[in-house]
Design a protein around this motif. Structure first.
Motif, PDB file in Angstrom:
ATOM      1  N   LEU A   1      24.052  -6.512   7.437  1.00 42.71           N
ATOM      2  CA  LEU A   1      22.933  -5.612   7.141  1.00 42.71           C
ATOM      3  C   LEU A   1      22.659  -5.565   5.634  1.00 42.71           C
ATOM      4  O   LEU A   1      21.514  -5.559   5.202  1.00 42.71           O
ATOM      5  N   ALA A   2      23.718  -5.501   4.840  1.00 39.43           N
ATOM      6  CA  ALA A   2      23.541  -5.420   3.387  1.00 39.43           C
ATOM      7  C   ALA A   2      23.239  -6.784   2.770  1.00 39.43           C
ATOM      8  O   ALA A   2      22.747  -6.874   1.652  1.00 39.43           O
ATOM      9  N   GLU A   3      23.546  -7.839   3.523  1.00 40.99           N
ATOM     10  CA  GLU A   3      23.374  -9.225   3.041  1.00 40.99           C
ATOM     11  C   GLU A   3      24.171  -9.479   1.776  1.00 40.99           C
ATOM     12  O   GLU A   3      23.768 -10.240   0.906  1.00 40.99           O
ATOM     13  N   VAL A   4      25.308  -8.832   1.680  1.00 39.68           N
ATOM     14  CA  VAL A   4      26.192  -9.048   0.546  1.00 39.68           C
ATOM     15  C   VAL A   4      27.608  -8.741   1.002  1.00 39.68           C
ATOM     16  O   VAL A   4      27.823  -7.916   1.891  1.00 39.68           O
ATOM     17  N   ARG A   5      28.579  -9.426   0.408  1.00 36.98           N
ATOM     18  CA  ARG A   5      29.975  -9.205   0.785  1.00 36.98           C
ATOM     19  C   ARG A   5      30.667  -8.276  -0.206  1.00 36.98           C
ATOM     20  O   ARG A   5      31.584  -7.537   0.150  1.00 36.98           O
ATOM     21  N   SER A   6      30.223  -8.333  -1.451  1.00 35.56           N
ATOM     22  CA  SER A   6      30.934  -7.608  -2.500  1.00 35.56           C
ATOM     23  C   SER A   6      29.981  -7.366  -3.653  1.00 35.56           C
ATOM     24  O   SER A   6      29.186  -8.247  -3.998  1.00 35.56           O
ATOM     25  N   GLU A   7      30.029  -6.173  -4.231  1.00 33.16           N
ATOM     26  CA  GLU A   7      29.217  -5.913  -5.424  1.00 33.16           C
ATOM     27  C   GLU A   7      29.851  -4.785  -6.223  1.00 33.16           C
ATOM     28  O   GLU A   7      30.636  -3.983  -5.687  1.00 33.16           O
ATOM     29  N   ASN A   8      29.510  -4.752  -7.519  1.00 37.73           N
ATOM     30  CA  ASN A   8      29.956  -3.635  -8.369  1.00 37.73           C
ATOM     31  C   ASN A   8      28.829  -2.620  -8.422  1.00 37.73           C
ATOM     32  O   ASN A   8      27.665  -2.989  -8.552  1.00 37.73           O
ATOM     33  N   ILE A   9      29.166  -1.346  -8.279  1.00 38.72           N
ATOM     34  CA  ILE A   9      28.162  -0.306  -8.462  1.00 38.72           C
ATOM     35  C   ILE A   9      28.704   0.767  -9.398  1.00 38.72           C
ATOM     36  O   ILE A   9      29.929   0.942  -9.530  1.00 38.72           O
ATOM     37  N   THR A  10      27.777   1.471 -10.039  1.00 36.63           N
ATOM     38  CA  THR A  10      28.159   2.573 -10.925  1.00 36.63           C
ATOM     39  C   THR A  10      27.778   3.872 -10.246  1.00 36.63           C
ATOM     40  O   THR A  10      26.621   4.053  -9.845  1.00 36.63           O
ATOM     41  N   VAL A  11      28.756   4.737 -10.073  1.00 36.48           N
ATOM     42  CA  VAL A  11      28.525   6.026  -9.417  1.00 36.48           C
ATOM     43  C   VAL A  11      29.217   7.115 -10.224  1.00 36.48           C
ATOM     44  O   VAL A  11      30.021   6.830 -11.104  1.00 36.48           O
ATOM     45  N   SER A  12      28.901   8.359  -9.897  1.00 39.58           N
ATOM     46  CA  SER A  12      29.618   9.482 -10.500  1.00 39.58           C
ATOM     47  C   SER A  12      31.097   9.332 -10.173  1.00 39.58           C
ATOM     48  O   SER A  12      31.448   8.894  -9.081  1.00 39.58           O
ATOM     49  N   HIS A  13      31.958   9.696 -11.124  1.00 37.72           N
ATOM     50  CA  HIS A  13      33.378   9.509 -10.825  1.00 37.72           C
ATOM     51  C   HIS A  13      33.897  10.569  -9.844  1.00 37.72           C
ATOM     52  O   HIS A  13      34.980  10.430  -9.290  1.00 37.72           O
TER      53      HIS A  13
END
Lengths: 116, 176
Positions: free
Chosen positions: A46-58
């Motif tokens: 569904l996401a069409e990706v296996r792995s990614e970096n994201i920035t979120v609130s800690h």
């Protein structure tokens, strides 16, 4: 003379504004963290990706974290009722549980299991 | 008896046996994820122990049909480090529930598994049969509920479907 005074008067406000913007950026950086998100099985399709970096609130709830993933990959909404997350390899249901995230933490999207 | 882990994605963990007088061999938890074909002989041999009168075995095999559709093969994927840690947790649970259990081996295959081939083999040894028989059932039931492994059924019609174990608490209402 008047013109000269006006010219001298303009730099300080810009300097103050520049300092404030840098401080704000600093504050934002302290409050967010970069994590690695892993997608498996149906969620990877569904996401069409296996792995990614994201920035979120800690500090986020598991539901907020999920909503951030859906914001990036809207098709994930299809598995909303049949998904949990794994944060640092521990299962977390979607809800109000507050997560403390550290830089480099792994967050995995876990559709229903079918091992064995 | 120790089992060195050679395959990528394999892990072996040795646990010291507190009773060293009756048996000097340390109890082993052998957890393996591999793309290679599984060997029943290898798995059962890895848990054999002179003090154990019983080795109990479970083999999960790819079926050729589901709801009338012909299955050509299964394809497995895993969140490997977490699958290993969850399988080790299962071994720990087994030792709490059945302290007399000696060695535990759980091998799970990843990638494509053709029909009639094994996707999972669990072998457990114990001095007497009831503990290892019960422990094997517990292992497979708990694996299906907690280990992050997924399988996709690929049908003769070339469509496919991600399966969901009914044991998994966040699965939908669809039957496996």
């Amino acid at each position: 003379m008047t013109y000269y005074k006006a010219a001298r008067a303009s730099p300080p406000p810009k300097t103050v504004l520049a300092c404030s913007y840098t401080l704000l950026e600093h504050i934002i950086l302290l409050m967010t963290t970069e994590v690695v998100v892993l997608y498996f099985a149906k969620s990877a399709e569904l996401a069409e990706v296996r792995s990614e970096n994201i920035t979120v609130s800690h500090q986020v709830t598991s539901l907020q974290l999920w909503q951030e993933l859906v914001r990036k990959h809207p098709r994930l909404v299809a598995i909303r009722d049949q998904v949990v997350l794994a944060v640092r390899q521990e299962y977390v249901s979607l809800g109000d549980e507050l997560l403390i995230l550290h830089p480099g933490d792994e967050v995995a999207v876990i559709p229903p299991l079918s091992g064995g | 008896m120790s089992q060195p882990a050679n395959d990528i994605g394999s892990a072996g963990l040795e646990v010291e046996n507190a009773d060293m007088s009756g048996c000097e061999i340390a109890a082993n938890d052998i957890v393996k994820l591999t793309h290679d074909k599984l060997s029943t002989e290898e798995v059962s041999a890895s848990v054999v122990c002179p003090s154990c009168g019983a080795v109990s075995l479970f083999i999960g095999i790819t079926r050729n049909s589901f709801e009338g559709k012909k299955v050509v093969e299964l394809e497995y994927e895993a969140y490997i480090p977490m699958a290993q840690s969850e399988m080790k947790k299962i071994c720990w649970d087994v030792r709490q529930k059945w302290p007399s259990v000696k060695h535990i081996a759980i091998h799970h295959r990843l990638g494509v598994v053709p029909v009639s081939e094994a996707s999972v083999i669990i072998a457990i040894s114990s001095p007497h049969r009831s503990e290892s028989l019960e422990a094997v059932k517990y292992c497979i039931d708990t694996l299906k509920a907690t280990v992050p492994i997924w399988k996709k059924e690929i049908y003769e019609t070339e469509d496919c479907s991600w399966k969901e174990n009914k044991e998994c608490r966040w699965a939908g209402s669809r039957e496996k």
